[in-house]
Design a protein around this motif. Structure first.
Motif, mmCIF file in Angstrom:
data_model
loop_
_atom_site.group_PDB
_atom_site.id
_atom_site.type_symbol
_atom_site.label_atom_id
_atom_site.label_comp_id
_atom_site.label_asym_id
_atom_site.label_seq_id
_atom_site.Cartn_x
_atom_site.Cartn_y
_atom_site.Cartn_z
ATOM 1 N N ASN A 247 0.810 -1.211 0.000
ATOM 2 C CA ASN A 247 0.000 0.000 0.000
ATOM 3 C C ASN A 247 0.846 1.264 0.000
ATOM 4 N N ASN B 17 2.342 2.671 2.339
ATOM 5 C CA ASN B 17 1.784 3.494 3.412
ATOM 6 C C ASN B 17 2.006 2.745 4.716
ATOM 7 N N ASN C 41 -9.575 0.049 13.239
ATOM 8 C CA ASN C 41 -9.501 -0.105 11.778
ATOM 9 C C ASN C 41 -8.167 0.265 11.134
ATOM 10 N N SER C 42 -7.156 0.496 11.932
ATOM 11 C CA SER C 42 -5.860 0.761 11.310
ATOM 12 C C SER C 42 -4.709 0.500 12.273
ATOM 13 N N LEU D 74 0.489 3.156 7.318
ATOM 14 C CA LEU D 74 -0.784 2.998 8.013
ATOM 15 C C LEU D 74 -1.574 1.875 7.340
ATOM 16 N N VAL D 75 -1.622 0.723 7.979
ATOM 17 C CA VAL D 75 -2.318 -0.430 7.413
ATOM 18 C C VAL D 75 -3.782 -0.393 7.826
ATOM 19 N N GLN D 76 -4.672 -0.279 6.840
ATOM 20 C CA GLN D 76 -6.101 -0.170 7.124
ATOM 21 C C GLN D 76 -6.734 -1.546 7.084
ATOM 22 N N THR D 77 -7.013 -2.098 8.253
ATOM 23 C CA THR D 77 -7.652 -3.418 8.294
ATOM 24 C C THR D 77 -8.145 -3.678 9.708
ATOM 25 N N THR D 78 -8.801 -4.810 9.894
ATOM 26 C CA THR D 78 -9.272 -5.171 11.241
ATOM 27 C C THR D 78 -8.511 -6.398 11.735
ATOM 28 N N GLU E 261 -0.521 1.407 12.657
ATOM 29 C CA GLU E 261 0.607 2.131 12.110
ATOM 30 C C GLU E 261 1.888 1.350 12.375
ATOM 31 N N ASN F 23 -4.999 1.569 16.280
ATOM 32 C CA ASN F 23 -6.208 2.386 16.269
ATOM 33 C C ASN F 23 -7.329 1.510 15.736
#
Lengths: 210, 210
Positions: free
Chosen positions: B162, B164, B203-204, B166-170, B206, B201
Motif C-alpha cells: 500500500n 503506506n 480499523n488501522s 498505516l495499514v487499514q484493516t481489522t 501504524e 487504532n
DNA sequence: CCTATACAGTAACATTGGTTACACATTGAA
DNA sequence: TTCAATGTGTAACCAATGTTACTGTATAGG
C-alpha cells in the motif's frame, strides 16, 4: 543410455529430441541417502529422473529442514529448472530417497530446446505446473493439518513412493522431515499403533490401514 | 488502453506484442475487496496487472483460508497461467487489495504468443519463477516462524504493497489471512504495541519500527 | 439522539506441540 | 564379550496457540 531415456520419456518426447538428450546428457547415479544438490550450490544443469526417487527439502538459516515433496521417474525439478533460467543458486536440498539414476542436461541445451521442440516446451510447462501443485499441497498440509494428520500423510506418501507398506526409517528422520522433534513423532506413532493404523518396529513402520 | 499496457509492460515486451495485447485483451476494473476469481471457477483467460494489487488466498474444505502472496503491477498470476495451460479450475481465490485494473488475455493467444514472441515466453517463465519463489517464501513463513513473526511480516508486506505505513484493516481480517483467531491477533498486536513496534487504532495499524 | 453492529481488550482455560530427562533395548565394532 | 552408539518409550513440564466468554467503545443508520 538411449534405451533408458527412451523407456522413461518416450511417451513425451519425439525421437529426435530423445537422441539429442542421450547425446548431450550426462548419466549420474546416486546411492540411497546420497546428497544430490545442496542449498547454495550453483545450478548449471537440469536433471531428468530415469529411475529411483528424490526427496526435496527446504532448510532455514538455523539448519532446520522441511520435506517439500518427492520426485519420481519421469519428473524433473522445476525448482532447479527455475534456477537454471535465472542462472541462480539452489534454494533447496535434494537427497536420493533410494538408488537413483538421472541424466543431467546442460542449461544451454535446455534453453535451446525450448524454442526447438514443442514437446520439450510442453514438458517444461507441465513440470512447472506439477511443482506449483505440489507446493500448494505442501502449504495445505502444514497450514491446515495437525501433526498427527501430517504424519499419516507422510507415511502414506512414503509407502507409495517405495511401493511398499513397510516404511524403512527412524523416528528421528521423520522428525527432521516434518520439522518437529523425535519425542513428538514417537508419541504420535504410538497413538497410531494403538488405533491399529500402523505397526511399529525398530527402523521400520508398517502402514496397515490406508 | 495501449498506453496503460505500454506503461506497465514496455520494459518487457516488444511493440508488436504490446499492440496485440491491447487488441485482444479485455480491460477489467475491480473495486477494493472485490472478488476477482473464486476457487473452482474455470479459467479461460490470463490476467496482466496494470495497476493496483491482488491478494491470492488458499482455502481448505472447511472454508478456512490462508494468504499466499500479493500480486502487483507488472505481475501475472502463474497459478492461473498454470490452470490455463491445463484448462483446469482455479485452485486459489483472488481478491482486489485496492482498486485494481487488469487486462485479460484469452488462453489461445497466450499459447500462440509463447511460440511467437521470445519476450512473452521469457515473461511466462519469469512469472513461474517468481511464483515458485513466493510459494517457497510462504512455506518458510508458516513452517519456520511463530505467529508473532508472521504477523509482523504480514504488516510489513501490507505496508509495502500500500506504500503506506498505516495499514487499514481489522484484527479479524488479519486473523483470516494468517489462518488463526481474532483473539490471538489482538493479543500479539498489543504486545507489539507495548514494544513500540506499532501503534493501534480502530480499523488501522501504524507500522512504526521497520 | 438512539441503538444495533462491528471492533477491540482481556481473563481463564484447553489443547497441541516442544523440551528435558531418563530408562532400556538393539546393534555393530573393538 | 564388552562397550559405545543408536533407536525407542515415556513421564513431567513448558510454551505457543486456540477457545470461550464477557467487557466496553466507536460508528453508522434510522
Amino acid at each position: 543410455m538411449l534405451q533408458e531415456v527412451f523407456d522413461a520419456y518416450s511417451f513425451v518426447f519425439e525421437e529426435e529430441l530423445l537422441e539429442e538428450i542421450s547425446e548431450v546428457g550426462i548419466l549420474k547415479e546416486f546411492k540411497e541417502n546420497e546428497m544430490i544438490i545442496a542449498i547454495g550450490d550453483s545450478v548449471s544443469s537440469m536433471p531428468l529422473l530415469l529411475s529411483g526417487a528424490i526427496k526435496i527439502l527446504r532448510e532455514d538459516q538455523d539448519g532446520d529442514e522441511l520435506l517439500l515433496y518427492f520426485l519420481e521417474r519421469g519428473d524433473t525439478c522445476a525448482m532447479t529448472l527455475s534456477c537454471c533460467l535465472g542462472h541462480a543458486k539452489s534454494e533447496i536440498r535434494a537427497v536420493a530417497e533410494m538408488p537413483t539414476k538421472l541424466i543431467m542436461i546442460p542449461i544451454e541445451k535446455m534453453e535451446e530446446w525450448i524454442s526447438k521442440y514443442k514437446s520439450w516446451r510442453d514438458f517444461v510447462f507441465e513440470s512447472y505446473h506439477s511443482r506449483l501443485s505440489e507446493m500448494l499441497d505442501t502449504i495445505d498440509t502444514i497450514a491446515f493439518l495437525n501433526m498427527d494428520e501430517r504424519l499419516l500423510k507422510y507415511l502414506r506418501d512414503k509407502a507409495k513412493i517405495n511401493q511398499n507398506e513397510l516404511v524403512q526409517t527412524t523416528h528421528q528422520q521423520i522428525a527432521y522431515d516434518l520439522h518437529t522433534s523425535r519425542v513428538v513423532i514417537s508419541r504420535l506413532l504410538k497413538k497410531l499403533e494403538l488405533k491399529g493404523t500402523i505397526a511399529l518396529n525398530r527402523n521400520s513402520i508398517e502402514v496397515i490401514d490406508l
